[in-house]
Design an enzyme around this catalytic site. Structure first.
Site, PDB file in Angstrom:
ATOM      1  N   SER A  47      31.813   7.958  16.996  1.00  0.00           N
ATOM      2  CA  SER A  47      32.924   7.759  16.061  1.00  0.00           C
ATOM      3  C   SER A  47      33.381   6.302  16.113  1.00  0.00           C
ATOM      4  O   SER A  47      34.088   5.836  15.216  1.00  0.00           O
ATOM      5  CB  SER A  47      34.093   8.684  16.408  1.00  0.00           C
ATOM      6  N   ASP A  85      27.691   9.151  23.756  1.00  0.00           N
ATOM      7  CA  ASP A  85      27.088   9.785  22.580  1.00  0.00           C
ATOM      8  C   ASP A  85      25.740   9.143  22.265  1.00  0.00           C
ATOM      9  O   ASP A  85      25.618   7.903  22.254  1.00  0.00           O
ATOM     10  CB  ASP A  85      28.012   9.563  21.372  1.00  0.00           C
ATOM     11  N   LYS A 115      25.729  13.111  25.072  1.00  0.00           N
ATOM     12  CA  LYS A 115      25.988  14.169  24.081  1.00  0.00           C
ATOM     13  C   LYS A 115      25.105  13.915  22.871  1.00  0.00           C
ATOM     14  O   LYS A 115      24.900  12.752  22.490  1.00  0.00           O
ATOM     15  CB  LYS A 115      27.465  14.162  23.667  1.00  0.00           C
ATOM     16  N   GLU A 117      23.910  15.763  18.855  1.00  0.00           N
ATOM     17  CA  GLU A 117      24.275  16.742  17.831  1.00  0.00           C
ATOM     18  C   GLU A 117      23.085  17.617  17.439  1.00  0.00           C
ATOM     19  O   GLU A 117      21.959  17.114  17.351  1.00  0.00           O
ATOM     20  CB  GLU A 117      24.789  16.003  16.585  1.00  0.00           C
ATOM     21  N   GLU A 184      32.767  21.502  16.495  1.00  0.00           N
ATOM     22  CA  GLU A 184      33.646  20.719  15.610  1.00  0.00           C
ATOM     23  C   GLU A 184      33.882  21.436  14.276  1.00  0.00           C
ATOM     24  O   GLU A 184      32.931  21.823  13.581  1.00  0.00           O
ATOM     25  CB  GLU A 184      33.024  19.326  15.376  1.00  0.00           C
TER      26      GLU A 184
HETATM   27  O1  KIV Z   1      31.907  10.708  18.157  1.00  0.00           O
HETATM   28  C1  KIV Z   1      32.875  11.408  18.477  1.00  0.00           C
HETATM   29  O2  KIV Z   1      34.000  10.923  18.680  1.00  0.00           O
HETATM   30  C2  KIV Z   1      32.666  12.835  18.613  1.00  0.00           C
HETATM   31  C3  KIV Z   1      33.892  13.691  18.686  1.00  0.00           C
HETATM   32  C4  KIV Z   1      34.411  13.882  17.323  1.00  0.00           C
HETATM   33  C5  KIV Z   1      33.643  14.961  19.393  1.00  0.00           C
HETATM   34  O3  KIV Z   1      31.571  13.294  18.613  1.00  0.00           O
END
Ligand code: KIV
Length: 280
Positions: A47, A85, A115, A117, A184
């Site tokens: 994000s 991420d 993390k 997706e 989400e």
């Molecule tokens: O990138 C991010 O901030 C996220 C959150 C919305 C969980 O993946």
């Protein structure tokens, strides 16, 4: 110093019925403040593409962007579990690439978990990453890197078909060995049902109170990102207004000669200055 919060503590928290807290951060001072506040985990989310770098969505974020920000966050954190991420196309294009890029976030960035997706389509990548010793957090429901498929920021899982898919994907991710799943923008009753069926914690964002924990984007809760205000978030402070006031006060004080004062300045011995004036 408080004991570090680990992926094992995620599991323990679920077993003990304790809610897990997670916030995003992208820089050293924010990470330090959130860590001192006692948040369990800090997500260096992609994000950052929107709330820090000003892109329209997250698809432009690179692995280098992520490493740069993960490094800064890790310097500020003592207790929280830092999750990095994996950006768009750094996985899902072959197991080798996925493992290599997850490894870069851990080794170069310094985070303790990654993390990514997606469900069934990324299960083999997830297994390959975990087999190298890197903990993985899943992310289902509205997955922002697929914005061009969803056609915008929309809640997912409202039909039987999509609800079934999210549920099945959650089971697949759990079987693959992820230590937690971010869910989400999924209807809250579906999210509560999925949370109750899984052994691993479900961390909700826009998915209601029935999840095992909550994650929110720092710039949303602080009121710093003002282009878009998601329905699922809550503004706990209006730091954006405070920043604007500080900047306007500085501008007006500088223009009017109110700032700086002697208090903000350094002194030189008058004799030295006089000597210099004579010389030049
Ligand atoms: O990138 C991010 O901030 C996220 C959150 C919305 C969980 O993946």
């Amino acid at each position: 110093m408080n004991k570090k919060f680990t992926t094992v503590d995620f599991k323990k928290a679920k077993e003990n019925g304790e809610k897990i807290t997670m916030l995003t951060a992208y820089d050293y001072p924010t990470a330090k403040i959130f860590d001192e506040a006692g948040v369990d985990s800090i997500l260096v989310g992609d994000s950052l593409g929107m709330v820090v770098l000003g892109y329209e969505d997250t698809t432009k974020v690179t692995i280098e962007d992520m490493i740069h920000h993960i490094k800064a966050v890790c310097r500020g954190v003592k207790r929280a579990l830092v999750v990095g991420d994996m950006p768009f196309l750094s996985y899902g294009i072959g197991k080798y690439e996925s493992v290599k890029n997850a490894g870069r976030l851990i080794r170069e960035g310094g985070c303790s978990a990654v993390k990514l997706e997606g469900g069934g389509q990324v299960v083999e990548d997830i297994k390959a990453i975990i087999s190298t010793g890197i903990p993985v957090m899943g992310h289902l429901g509205y997955t922002p890197q697929s914005i061009n498929i969803f056609g915008g920021h929309k809640a997912q899982g409202k039909t039987l078909e999509t609800a079934r898919k999210i549920y099945r994907d959650a089971l697949l991710l759990q079987q693959a060995g992820v230590f937690a799943i971010v869910l989400e923008c999924v209807p809250y009753k579906l999210a509560a049902f999925i949370s109750s069926r899984l052994d691993i914690p479900v961390i909700g964002i826009g998915s209601g109170a029935g999840c095992d924990g909550q994650v929110l984007v720092a710039h949303d809760i602080l009121g710093v990102y003002r282009d878009f205000s998601p329905k699922h978030s809550k503004k706990y402070a209006d730091v954006g207004d405070i920043m604007k006031k500080a900047a306007t006060d500085f501008i007006s004080e500088t223009k009017n000669g109110v700032f700086p004062t002697e208090k903000n300045s350094f002194i030189i011995d008058d004799d030295i200055l006089e000597q210099l004036k004579k010389e030049v």
